[in-house]
Design an enzyme around this catalytic site. Structure first.
Site, PDB file in Angstrom:
ATOM      1  N   ASP A   1       7.144  24.624  34.034  1.00  0.00           N
ATOM      2  CA  ASP A   1       7.318  23.352  34.753  1.00  0.00           C
ATOM      3  C   ASP A   1       8.727  23.204  35.327  1.00  0.00           C
ATOM      4  O   ASP A   1       9.142  22.115  35.690  1.00  0.00           O
ATOM      5  CB  ASP A   1       6.968  22.172  33.853  1.00  0.00           C
ATOM      6  CG  ASP A   1       7.812  22.111  32.587  1.00  0.00           C
ATOM      7  OD1 ASP A   1       8.687  22.991  32.395  1.00  0.00           O
ATOM      8  OD2 ASP A   1       7.597  21.196  31.779  1.00  0.00           O
TER       9      ASP A   1
ATOM     10  N   ARG B   1       2.077  13.275  30.479  1.00  0.00           N
ATOM     11  CA  ARG B   1       2.648  12.323  31.447  1.00  0.00           C
ATOM     12  C   ARG B   1       2.098  12.525  32.851  1.00  0.00           C
ATOM     13  O   ARG B   1       2.197  11.627  33.693  1.00  0.00           O
ATOM     14  CB  ARG B   1       4.174  12.453  31.464  1.00  0.00           C
ATOM     15  CG  ARG B   1       4.850  11.873  30.214  1.00  0.00           C
ATOM     16  CD  ARG B   1       6.327  12.176  30.188  1.00  0.00           C
ATOM     17  NE  ARG B   1       7.017  11.681  31.367  1.00  0.00           N
ATOM     18  CZ  ARG B   1       8.252  12.056  31.719  1.00  0.00           C
ATOM     19  NH1 ARG B   1       8.914  12.915  30.968  1.00  0.00           N
ATOM     20  NH2 ARG B   1       8.814  11.558  32.800  1.00  0.00           N
TER      21      ARG B   1
END
Length: 452
Positions: free
Chosen positions: A104, A16
């Site tokens: 992340d 993404r």
């Protein structure tokens, strides 16, 4: 304190992000998000740290050069519990608390991890990190008693309406002692729609065997995951807001806080005034009382007490402004030192130079420091005066109290107290301009008549 180790999961493809750069290497405030996490965990003195990698492993390995961190490969990728298991070889022989976190999710604080490990010290076998977002969306839920004892962890898709009404969500971070972590990970199955091994099942397995599992809560922003450019921008905004608040609480004035952007390592003193639209790159230190005017860009620079910068100034790496010095609009400094009280008020480039105390650099002055192959040094003495539109061709030394006349191109040293004037002789031709204008006007009139 029980020994501590961290497993950081960073094997995902990060599709993404739509980037050739590994997701966890995208920067927040100029530092890769993974490094934010590693530096925070360093406060806990981990015995070992293992990064579980997969896609673009070579980028992560290169970024970790010089750090006491191991990597482990997850290939193929079968879920988060499977990823954590890949760190077992790197942690062989370790006995202590193991945290599993995510590369992340870079805002996790060391104090939060301490609260998790302290929960184990009080008798829990597993501790999980929960949060209460404004919108719980499709997060997994943690069903817990008022004392934090977890009764059930359930994915949103498997939750009943009553369970979905619970606002306590699972961040995914989990801590257990190594004696418990490895058996619980081994016991995780993949009987689910995706056929993958999921980390929350460590807690579920502990509950099933009668162990105590506790939840520790944190603010939602601390466990915000980054999977897209928009989420990266949101994390940057969150970090900047925190840093701005920290700067103001430390005694700095930000005239328009939302327009000032800090780097991860910016150091700013008391009574510093920062005007709107200022950007700090890495490696900036600002002493007490400095004034940073609007639209300035500062990187790798040291700004002394009561110094003044800008507006529209650029300080590049190696720039040093000592106490009370000043650079004004459209002045650029690089690898140069401006002594106490020295000033360059406008439209100058000062590179590879040392400028003495109380020297004055006139408008349009440049230090010519590069011949296309090598850089050379310019030294300007104390109280020297460099006239406007001068070019100082390095290597060159201007002595104390010397004057360089405006418009000079100086290629030889100037002695202390000397005047150096390097100009072509002025030639005056009386009446020449008048005769030129008359001739041109007649020519233009004739051209217009012919066209008519």
């Amino acid at each position: 304190m029980t020994d501590f180790a961290a497993i950081i999961l960073a094997a995902g493809k990060g599709t993404r992000m739509k980037s050739d750069l590994h997701k966890v290497l995208h920067p927040i405030a100029g530092k890769p998000m993974l490094m934010h996490l590693l530096d925070e965990f360093e406060q806990l003195g981990p015995r070992r740290t293992v990064i579980v990698v997969g896609d673009k492993r070579e980028q992560v390995d290169a970024a970790l050069t010089g750090r006491n961190v191991a990597t482990a490969l997850q290939d193929p990728q079968h879920g988060t519990a499977h990823a954590a298991l890949q760190a077992r070889a790197a942690l062989e022989g370790f006995s202590g608390h193991i945290l599993v976190a995510f590369g992340d999710v870079p805002m996790v604080r060391a104090d939060t991890v301490r609260r998790l490990t302290d929960t184990l010290a009080s008798g829990a076998k597993v501790a999980v990190l929960g949060f209460r977002p404004d919108d719980a969306l499709a997060y997994g839920r943690i069903i817990a008693d008022d004392d934090g004892t977890v009764r059930k962890m359930v994915e949103y898709k498997d939750a009943s309406d009553e369970e979905r009404a619970c606002k306590l969500c699972n961040s995914g971070l989990i801590v257990a002692h190594s004696d418990d972590m490895w058996p619980l990970l081994d016991a995780v199955g993949n009987d689910n729609a995706q056929g993958e091994y999921y980390l929350p099942d460590v807690a579920t397995g502990a509950i099933a065997r009668g162990d105590t599992v506790k939840v520790v809560e944190c603010e939602a922003g601390e466990v915000a995951g980054i999977n897209s450019r928009a989420e990266l921008a949101a994390a940057e905004a969150q970090w900047q807001d925190f840093k701005r608040q920290e700067a103001m609480e430390g005694g700095a004035t930000l005239r328009a806080p939302e327009t000032v952007f800090f780097s991860w390592d910016t150091k700013i003193g008391r009574d510093v005034l920062v005007e709107p639209n200022v950007v700090f790159g890495p490696g900036v230190e600002i002493a007490d009382g400095a004034h940073i005017k609007a639209f300035s860009h500062i990187e790798g620079a040291t700004i002394g007490r009561d110094a003044e910068v800008g507006p529209f100034a650029r300080l590049r790496p190696g720039a040093v402004m000592e106490e009370g010095s000043f650079i004004g609009n459209f002045v650029e400094m690089k690898k140069a030192t401006l002594g106490p009280g020295a000033k360059a008020s406008h439209l100058s480039y000062i590179g590879d130079a040392t400028v003495g105390a109380n020297a004055n650099i006139g408008a349009g002055t440049i230090t010519c420091n590069y011949d296309g192959y090598f850089k050379y040094q310019t030294t300007i003495g104390e109280r020297a005066f460099i006239g406007s539109n001068s070019a100082l061709i390095a290597p060159v030394t201007i002595g104390d109290d010397a004057i360089v006349a405006a418009g000079s191109a100086v290629s030889r040293d100037v002695g202390a107290g000397d005047l150096r004037m390097v100009r072509g002789e002025q030639l005056v031709k009386q009446g020449w301009a008048d005769r030129f204008h008359d001739a041109m006007k007649k020519k233009k009139a004739a051209t217009a008549k012919n066209k008519g």
